[in-house]
Design an enzyme around this catalytic site. Sequence first.
Site, PDB file in Angstrom:
ATOM      1  N   LEU A 508       0.839  -1.205   0.000  1.00 17.12           N
ATOM      2  CA  LEU A 508       0.000   0.000   0.000  1.00 17.12           C
ATOM      3  C   LEU A 508       0.866   1.242   0.000  1.00 17.12           C
ATOM      4  O   LEU A 508       0.458   2.291  -0.471  1.00 17.12           O
ATOM      5  CB  LEU A 508      -0.889   0.013   1.237  1.00 17.12           C
ATOM      6  CG  LEU A 508      -1.976  -1.052   1.282  1.00 17.12           C
ATOM      7  CD1 LEU A 508      -2.620  -1.080   2.652  1.00 17.12           C
ATOM      8  CD2 LEU A 508      -3.016  -0.784   0.218  1.00 17.12           C
ATOM      9  N   GLY A 512       7.135   5.932   7.749  1.00 18.14           N
ATOM     10  CA  GLY A 512       8.206   5.881   8.709  1.00 18.14           C
ATOM     11  C   GLY A 512       8.373   4.421   9.110  1.00 18.14           C
ATOM     12  O   GLY A 512       7.396   3.708   9.252  1.00 18.14           O
ATOM     13  N   PHE A 513       9.560   3.958   9.229  1.00 14.38           N
ATOM     14  CA  PHE A 513       9.915   2.630   9.739  1.00 14.38           C
ATOM     15  C   PHE A 513       9.733   1.462   8.790  1.00 14.38           C
ATOM     16  O   PHE A 513      10.275   0.401   9.019  1.00 14.38           O
ATOM     17  CB  PHE A 513       9.136   2.243  11.000  1.00 14.38           C
ATOM     18  CG  PHE A 513       9.087   3.311  12.005  1.00 14.38           C
ATOM     19  CD1 PHE A 513      10.252   3.707  12.634  1.00 14.38           C
ATOM     20  CD2 PHE A 513       7.908   3.937  12.308  1.00 14.38           C
ATOM     21  CE1 PHE A 513      10.218   4.708  13.582  1.00 14.38           C
ATOM     22  CE2 PHE A 513       7.871   4.944  13.249  1.00 14.38           C
ATOM     23  CZ  PHE A 513       9.024   5.330  13.880  1.00 14.38           C
ATOM     24  N   SER A 515       7.325  -0.728   5.392  1.00 15.12           N
ATOM     25  CA  SER A 515       6.337  -0.770   4.332  1.00 15.12           C
ATOM     26  C   SER A 515       5.005  -1.281   4.865  1.00 15.12           C
ATOM     27  O   SER A 515       4.959  -2.042   5.819  1.00 15.12           O
ATOM     28  CB  SER A 515       6.801  -1.713   3.235  1.00 15.12           C
ATOM     29  OG  SER A 515       8.109  -1.387   2.878  1.00 15.12           O
ATOM     30  N   ASP A 626       4.051  13.255  16.444  1.00 18.18           N
ATOM     31  CA  ASP A 626       4.373  13.281  15.009  1.00 18.18           C
ATOM     32  C   ASP A 626       3.108  13.476  14.175  1.00 18.18           C
ATOM     33  O   ASP A 626       2.829  12.721  13.255  1.00 18.18           O
ATOM     34  CB  ASP A 626       5.117  11.999  14.607  1.00 18.18           C
ATOM     35  CG  ASP A 626       5.844  12.157  13.266  1.00 18.18           C
ATOM     36  OD1 ASP A 626       6.041  13.313  12.825  1.00 18.18           O
ATOM     37  OD2 ASP A 626       6.200  11.140  12.655  1.00 18.18           O
TER      38      ASP A 626
END
Length: 868
Positions: A508, A512-513, A515, A626
């Site tokens: 999709l 951050g971090f 997939s 964030d």
Amino acid sequence: MGHSLCCAFILLLTLAISSPHSINAQPVEYPLANLSNSWINTASTIMNTTHGSVRLNPILVRGRLGPRFVSGFYCYENNTACLFAVLIFQNSPDLDTTSRIQFAELVWSANRNNPVTIGATLKLTQDGDLILEEANGGLVWSTNTGGKSVSGLNLTETGNLVLFDKNNAVVWQSFDHPTDSLVPGQILASGQKLTSGVSSTNWGQGQYSLAVTDAELVLYIESNPPQFYFKSENELSIRKIQLKNGSFGEFRFRNSSAAQFMKLDPDGHPRIYEWGGSNFTEAVDLLSTYIGVCAYPMVCGKYSICTSNSQWPQCTCPEGASGKTSYFTQESDRHPNLGCSITTPLSCSHSKRHSLFEVKKINYFSFSSSPYNDETSLEHCKNTCLMNCSCKAAIFRNHWGSSMGNCLLLTEVFSLMNNDQENTNATAFLKVQMQKSLDKRTIAIVISSLGAFLGAVLIIGIWFFLYRKKVESKEVEEGYLDQVSAGISTRFSYEDLKAITGNFNHKLGEGGFGSVFEGTLSNGTKIAVKHLDGVGLVKKSFLAEVETIGSIHHVSLVRLIGFCAEKSQRLLVYEYMSNSSLNKWIFPRNRVASLKWQSRRKIIFDVAKGLAYLHEECRQKILHLDIKPQNILLDENFNAKVSDFGMSKLIDKDQSQVVTTLRGTPGYLAPEWLSSIITDKVDVYSFGVVVLEILCGRKNLDRSRPEEEMHLLSLFKRKAEENQLLDIVDEFSDDMQLHRVEVVDMMRVAAWCLQSDFTKRPSMSVVVKVLEGLLDVDNNLDYNFMINPQIQKAIVPVDHKEDDIGASTPLLPSVLSGPSFTIFTQLITYATEISIPILISKDYTAEFYDLGIAMFGVKSSNLSSLDD
Ligand SMILES: *[C@@H]1O[C@H](CO)[C@@H](O)[C@H](O)[C@H]1NC(C)=O
Ligand SMILES: *[C@@H]1O[C@H](CO)[C@@H](O)[C@H](O)[C@H]1NC(C)=O
Ligand SMILES: *[C@@H]1O[C@H](CO)[C@@H](O)[C@H](O)[C@H]1NC(C)=O
Ligand SMILES: *[C@@H]1O[C@H](CO)[C@@H](O)[C@H](O)[C@H]1NC(C)=O
Ligand SMILES: *[C@@H]1O[C@H](CO)[C@@H](O)[C@H](O)[C@H]1NC(C)=O
Ligand SMILES: *[C@@H]1O[C@H](CO)[C@@H](O)[C@H](O)[C@H]1NC(C)=O
Ligand SMILES: *[C@@H]1O[C@H](CO)[C@@H](O)[C@H](O)[C@H]1NC(C)=O
Ligand SMILES: *[C@@H]1O[C@H](CO)[C@@H](O)[C@H](O)[C@H]1NC(C)=O
Ligand SMILES: *[C@@H]1O[C@H](CO)[C@@H](O)[C@H](O)[C@H]1NC(C)=O
């Protein structure tokens, strides 16, 4: 009526076969053809195009006002090569039916790689095949539709050549086989591509392509593997893009009532052309605001270095040290843009004499869009290239001040970009063939072995270090997970998730971090699975996420359904949000469609409610830390939910402030972050930035705009002072323009949230009340926002904040003024531009979350580490 029209067609068709000249003189409509018809390419009349005179032999004509289309034989003026083609032209009302076509442009052709000559025949056979035969009878092209019950050929209103059956259903259409152009209304779907021509006079397939993949729009040059020079930013599920009046996907251009079309030109530029009254002219070069003139793969030819001198690219060959033999020669003295060749060609059988020629201060067009090794040493990068014969060059880009960097290996070297001005530090190493010379060879071997040895030592060192860390933390974490998992959601096994997501097949997007993949549970519920990549920080983020969102539920927070922690695998399972993230909907750069004012209002309201819940209604106060459009997800009804709790922090309810490491995404960071002492008001600030972005339909930092409009907050401040806030309401949305007054009213909420003094900002529950109409916005707003979240500006208030907080540990200006500080600032600037989250701990180690690595560190002994 129908009958007489039909008879007219028949009459005209007969004329078309017997005497093309009379047809040329009268472009009236004859868009249909029946089976068992054939048309011979005979000498025809002259017509003009952008690239000079050509000959046209019309077969079908369609259209009334505006864009019209003609299909037929299209030849060089000297008749040496002809295509069966569709052309676009525009008629003006006064030369409607009686004048011939004077100016048209090619938008589709059947046989671009195999032109035919005079005497060639187009046949619509009895069994429904459309075929093109050379004069000698050789088959050149066919639709292969014989026996598929075709009943006729139709040139449609939109320029689509269609073979239809007796139910008027499409059996074959030219829109399924695009060449280098799109006409308005035409869709480019996933799997299809446009491929440029070789040159304006050579219609054959050239080297550039524009394609739509499942996830993005890409432009690339053919090579093995292809090298990309443009990718649309983080798009989720595009799958198809339609050329519309005024837009092509994320690109916007002038609406016009005149005929327009898009063409991928032989130079790799996708351009929109528009009818200007007597000819077609370029209306816009679509990539011009995104990439520079030097960022096209063959702008200077192979191996040549492009320097952009205002708008014009200048090309030069890489040069050896003065006086030394040159490894490169210009292909043509008169035409530097034809590129350079290697003086002694590379030979794989003499690979021992390969050497790398260094060119400093270089950039490469595909750097940001191709896979490269992330964390490589310079020596390792060079050696990898030297040892693989298909590698023709290595481009190495340092991380700031570090010896490690990104390594891009090329199998084919196109134009290089001179990068004197910018402060990125990339160097190209071009593989060249040395003349016989034992000394140099020995030296090269010694150097490369040494490099390999050092590389090995380093790798072992790193591995050892990471392994130790892992062993230490593993047990602690496992025990902890058992604890939290009792309270919440399902714990999945890795195998389960592999099955649920079809082996992580449908991506999709990337955040951050790691997939995110789509999956379906056995009961049919769709889910999104986030696979966290990397080490160290990822664990931290994983725990933060499970700990916070795992145990709470709110309609405006994305729901964590479960997680998986097995060996080094860390995965999180969320509810599926079909409309992806907010940034897809508000920024014109990647806008799928424009959101209406009511939807935007609702989204702002949802996010406010979600945050108010986090801050005030949970057992512990949760700071998200964030908040940005990428972390606000939309379900099928455009209900907004806050997601991504990887940076979040739990604090006790009675605690109002907390000392923590700087984290979040530049551009959304409140000024008080510099003191590292923060309250829930930092989320309020980020929320304010997001609200403003929603209202203005643009990013807080938009480099495509003129300098004075680049920073949204500065612009907001200025427009507020000038009392011209109406100017900055989303200009691309008619609906927003209609509601300008309400939008400007909402801007006051944003301004309140953006107050530099955090004590003046409202709490999120107050924001909710304002949005519900129960409270008013504070009248005493200060529009003097602290504009730039860059550290140097935000440092200033640290000193006088100290008193309020007591035992704080403010950054010491002395620590921050050395050379390391310059690097530090560059780092922040970089993060701001590409909008990635960062985390900076008390020992000034900045860590880019997305890259998952510490980029640099400056230790200061007089500060204690307060990292959590
Ligand atoms: C072409 O097709 C139309 C519709 O099927 C039919 O009425 C007409 O007779 C056909 N004309 C010829 C020349 O076969
Ligand atoms: C093509 O353009 C030239 C000048 O550009 C003009 O003289 C000529 O008449 C045009 N030919 C046609 C067929 O319109
Ligand atoms: C015919 O015209 C084309 C394009 O204008 C040119 O490339 C080609 O050389 C010409 N051929 C002859 C035989 O003149
Ligand atoms: C031909 O295409 C037009 C659309 O441009 C459509 O209205 C018409 O029905 C089609 N005719 C046939 C016979 O399929
Ligand atoms: C262009 O016109 C179309 C309708 O003709 C409209 O939907 C679209 O919003 C317009 N685009 C711009 C940028 O004005
Ligand atoms: C495109 O949009 C403009 C303005 O919205 C309109 O005037 C024009 O007719 C449209 N053009 C076409 C070809 O539909
Ligand atoms: C195209 O038309 C414009 C004005 O409509 C004119 O200035 C220009 O010279 C024309 N270009 C060509 C190649 O005929
Ligand atoms: C050499 O490089 C090519 C292209 O990058 C790659 O496909 C191939 O696997 C490499 N070969 C070796 C032995 O590493
Ligand atoms: C830039 O790169 C070169 C070689 O890759 C390296 O020697 C130099 O130290 C780097 N400069 C900085 C500031 O990182």
